[in-house]
Each structure stands twice: as C-alpha cells, then as structure tokens.
Write a protein that holds these residues in place. Sequence first.
Motif, PDB file in Angstrom:
ATOM      1  N   HIS A  33       0.856  -1.189   0.000  1.00 59.01           N
ATOM      2  CA  HIS A  33       0.000   0.000   0.000  1.00 59.01           C
ATOM      3  C   HIS A  33       0.896   1.244   0.000  1.00 59.01           C
ATOM      4  N   HIS A  34       0.686   2.113  -0.979  1.00 63.84           N
ATOM      5  CA  HIS A  34       1.401   3.387  -1.016  1.00 63.84           C
ATOM      6  C   HIS A  34       0.661   4.391  -0.146  1.00 63.84           C
ATOM      7  N   PHE A  35       1.357   4.958   0.837  1.00 62.99           N
ATOM      8  CA  PHE A  35       0.744   5.891   1.782  1.00 62.99           C
ATOM      9  C   PHE A  35       0.734   7.300   1.193  1.00 62.99           C
ATOM     10  N   LYS A  36      -0.469   7.803   0.878  1.00 62.59           N
ATOM     11  CA  LYS A  36      -0.609   9.169   0.386  1.00 62.59           C
ATOM     12  C   LYS A  36      -1.025  10.107   1.509  1.00 62.59           C
TER      13      LYS A  36
ATOM     14  N   ALA B 170      -3.430  10.023   5.649  1.00 64.06           N
ATOM     15  CA  ALA B 170      -4.046   9.184   6.665  1.00 64.06           C
ATOM     16  C   ALA B 170      -5.355   8.579   6.179  1.00 64.06           C
ATOM     17  N   GLY B 171      -6.007   9.228   5.239  1.00 63.76           N
ATOM     18  CA  GLY B 171      -7.277   8.722   4.734  1.00 63.76           C
ATOM     19  C   GLY B 171      -7.192   8.092   3.364  1.00 63.76           C
ATOM     20  N   SER B 172      -5.993   7.965   2.792  1.00 62.88           N
ATOM     21  CA  SER B 172      -5.856   7.441   1.438  1.00 62.88           C
ATOM     22  C   SER B 172      -4.591   6.596   1.329  1.00 62.88           C
ATOM     23  N   GLN B 173      -4.782   5.293   1.089  1.00 62.19           N
ATOM     24  CA  GLN B 173      -3.660   4.383   0.849  1.00 62.19           C
ATOM     25  C   GLN B 173      -3.955   3.635  -0.457  1.00 62.19           C
ATOM     26  N   VAL B 174      -3.019   3.685  -1.381  1.00 55.67           N
ATOM     27  CA  VAL B 174      -3.228   3.157  -2.720  1.00 55.67           C
ATOM     28  C   VAL B 174      -2.536   1.804  -2.851  1.00 55.67           C
TER      29      VAL B 174
ATOM     30  N   HIS C  87      17.843  -0.656  -2.428  1.00 54.41           N
ATOM     31  CA  HIS C  87      17.615  -0.640  -0.981  1.00 54.41           C
ATOM     32  C   HIS C  87      16.557   0.393  -0.627  1.00 54.41           C
ATOM     33  N   LEU C  88      16.634   1.553  -1.264  1.00 58.26           N
ATOM     34  CA  LEU C  88      15.704   2.638  -0.977  1.00 58.26           C
ATOM     35  C   LEU C  88      14.284   2.250  -1.386  1.00 58.26           C
ATOM     36  N   MET C  89      14.123   1.605  -2.534  1.00 55.45           N
ATOM     37  CA  MET C  89      12.802   1.184  -2.994  1.00 55.45           C
ATOM     38  C   MET C  89      12.165   0.213  -2.003  1.00 55.45           C
ATOM     39  N   LEU C  90      12.937  -0.744  -1.511  1.00 53.28           N
ATOM     40  CA  LEU C  90      12.403  -1.739  -0.581  1.00 53.28           C
ATOM     41  C   LEU C  90      12.068  -1.104   0.767  1.00 53.28           C
ATOM     42  N   TYR C  91      12.942  -0.225   1.256  1.00 56.68           N
ATOM     43  CA  TYR C  91      12.699   0.421   2.545  1.00 56.68           C
ATOM     44  C   TYR C  91      11.510   1.377   2.461  1.00 56.68           C
ATOM     45  N   THR C  92      11.374   2.066   1.328  1.00 58.12           N
ATOM     46  CA  THR C  92      10.219   2.957   1.139  1.00 58.12           C
ATOM     47  C   THR C  92       8.926   2.162   1.137  1.00 58.12           C
ATOM     48  N   ALA C  93       8.921   1.015   0.453  1.00 55.13           N
ATOM     49  CA  ALA C  93       7.726   0.168   0.432  1.00 55.13           C
ATOM     50  C   ALA C  93       7.375  -0.318   1.838  1.00 55.13           C
ATOM     51  N   LEU C  94       8.398  -0.653   2.636  1.00 49.73           N
ATOM     52  CA  LEU C  94       8.149  -1.105   4.006  1.00 49.73           C
ATOM     53  C   LEU C  94       7.527   0.004   4.842  1.00 49.73           C
ATOM     54  N   LEU C  95       8.093   1.211   4.787  1.00 52.43           N
ATOM     55  CA  LEU C  95       7.549   2.329   5.558  1.00 52.43           C
ATOM     56  C   LEU C  95       6.150   2.692   5.080  1.00 52.43           C
ATOM     57  N   ASP C  96       5.927   2.647   3.767  1.00 54.71           N
ATOM     58  CA  ASP C  96       4.598   2.913   3.227  1.00 54.71           C
ATOM     59  C   ASP C  96       3.585   1.915   3.770  1.00 54.71           C
ATOM     60  N   SER C  97       3.955   0.641   3.789  1.00 57.96           N
ATOM     61  CA  SER C  97       3.045  -0.401   4.246  1.00 57.96           C
ATOM     62  C   SER C  97       2.737  -0.251   5.738  1.00 57.96           C
TER      63      SER C  97
END
Length: 323
Positions: free
Chosen positions: A175-178, A180-184, A261-271
Amino acid sequence: MPSLKEIKGRIASVQSTRKITSAMKMVASSKLHHAQVAIQNMLPYETMLEHILKSFLAAEAEAQTIFDQERPVKRAALVVFSSNSSLCGGFNANIIKLMQHTVSELAEEIGIENIDIYPIGRKVAEKAQKLGYHVMGNYADMIDHPNVHQCIEIAMELGGRFAKGEIDKVDLIYHHFKSAGSQVLTTKTFLPIDIESELERDHERDLTTNIVTKKAQDYLKKRGKRKVVRGENEAVPLNDNFIVEPDMNTVLSQLMPKLAHLMLYTALLDSVASEHAARMVAMQTATDNADELLRQLNLQYNKSRQQAITSELLDIVGGTVNN
C-alpha cells in the motif's frame, strides 16, 4: 421485548467494547505519527539520490548495468507486504487478493512452481503457505520494527539471485501511503529497475495530519493548512558534465544497489504507515457504530422503563378504584 436487565447488560457490553476500540484508535494514531516521521526523515535522502541517479543516467548514454536490462521471464519473485495483526479493515484482504491475482497471471506464463513469495508480514505468510505457494523465509519482525539493514539484506539476496539468473523479475506489492485517509494498493517492478518509471512515480504525500475523513481533508486543503513535504526538499539542479572515476561500472554498481535498498525500505515504511492508518479508520468506524448502538439501546431502555412505570401506575390506580 427484552427485559430491562437484558438491555442494561447489552449497554454495559457495548460500552466496554467502545472503550477498547477507542483506545486502539488512539494507539494506532500514535503509531501512525511515528511512521509518518520515519517517512519524512527519509524523504531528503530519497530526493537527492533519485536526482543524482536521474541526472547521471541522462548525461551518460552508455550508463547501463545488468539490473536495468529486461530479459525473458522464466522465474519470478513477489515481495508482498501485509500486517502481523488484524483489526485493520480490508488492509490485509486487499493485499492477499492482489497477490493471488498477480500469481495467477504469472502462473499462466511460467507456472506456479516458478514463483517465489517473500512475505513481509505474518498475515500474508500464513495465507501464502495455506495456498501452497513457495514461501521464502519469514520476515514478520520487520513490520513491528522497520529496519533498513534487513531491507538491505533482502535487496542483496534478490539482487544476487537476479545477477546469477536464478530469477528474472521481482515485483513489490504493498500500500502506497498518500495520507491518513488514502492508501493506494500498488504493484511496482523491483528488478529489473525501470529508471524512468521509478523517477516518475507518484510522490504526493500528506505527512502533516492524522485526520482520516475526506471532508476534513478537503477543508484543510481549502484553508491552505496542508503542506507539500516534497517541495520543501527539492534538490538543486546538478551539473550534467560528469567526470566518472574510477569507471562507469564501479559508479553504477554503487548507485543501483542504493536505489534498490531505498525502494524496498520505502515500500516497508509505506506499508507500515498504511496499516496504522487503516486500523485507525477501522477503530474510528467501530467507535462510531458503538455510539449509535448505545443511543438506540438507551432509547429502548428508556421506553421499556417508561412502559414499566406506566404499567405499575395503572395497576396501582386500578387497585384503588376496585377498593
């Protein structure tokens, strides 16, 4: 019609449940704030690294590595992010549904036995094992304690397998975090790295508020209280006349893994942020439903109580008249 004692018991039960959902909403709100801070602290590094890589690749026509070259897909891997616990609405269900859909599409081309699943989260790991998928490892602890070092280890493992030809494609499902009310719900190619799509992806984020209702967010947007975090960290233009030392391959061998590394860590924080936001919304909805149920039960209790009082008064008056 239920008795007054039964209604009072239901009221006490709903009030107890409401206290739990309200407390869980506050906890999720606090965790969401910490997740937002983690993303916000990472954004300057993400902005500068992408800007350097984009400028470098645009200036150097011969800048190519094995990690950005497509090839026929014979074996694929999916890195799927979910939560470790429930009570977060349709967060996990949507992720699992997208994972099953992606696996079905890939299985038609390469067969389900040639698909590896890297589950980041207990819920998706349990579902993948139940469905009979080929699960690679257990990374549930990364959800409770996001760690860039573990992301680097996974990225290095995937990169090593890709370089050896063991896998030909790696996708991220999260889920991409946009806001608090919208996750894509997002599916993104991790390997081979598509520089153009990676640098042009959606960067819009609202990390300034925990408000989840669309009406409240629209109001804040009109009032001008929302801040665009991305604009605060815009990188200045770089000189495109690069002098590459010691050589092109060495520079790219350092830049490309860092981007992975940045792509994977960003996805983790987004999730992680999306999970807390989804749980906050679910608990807010449960609390609102409890309030509505309490209102109906109190109304029913008052009507039953009034009816009982009226019946007793009629009995008293009737007995007096008979005497």
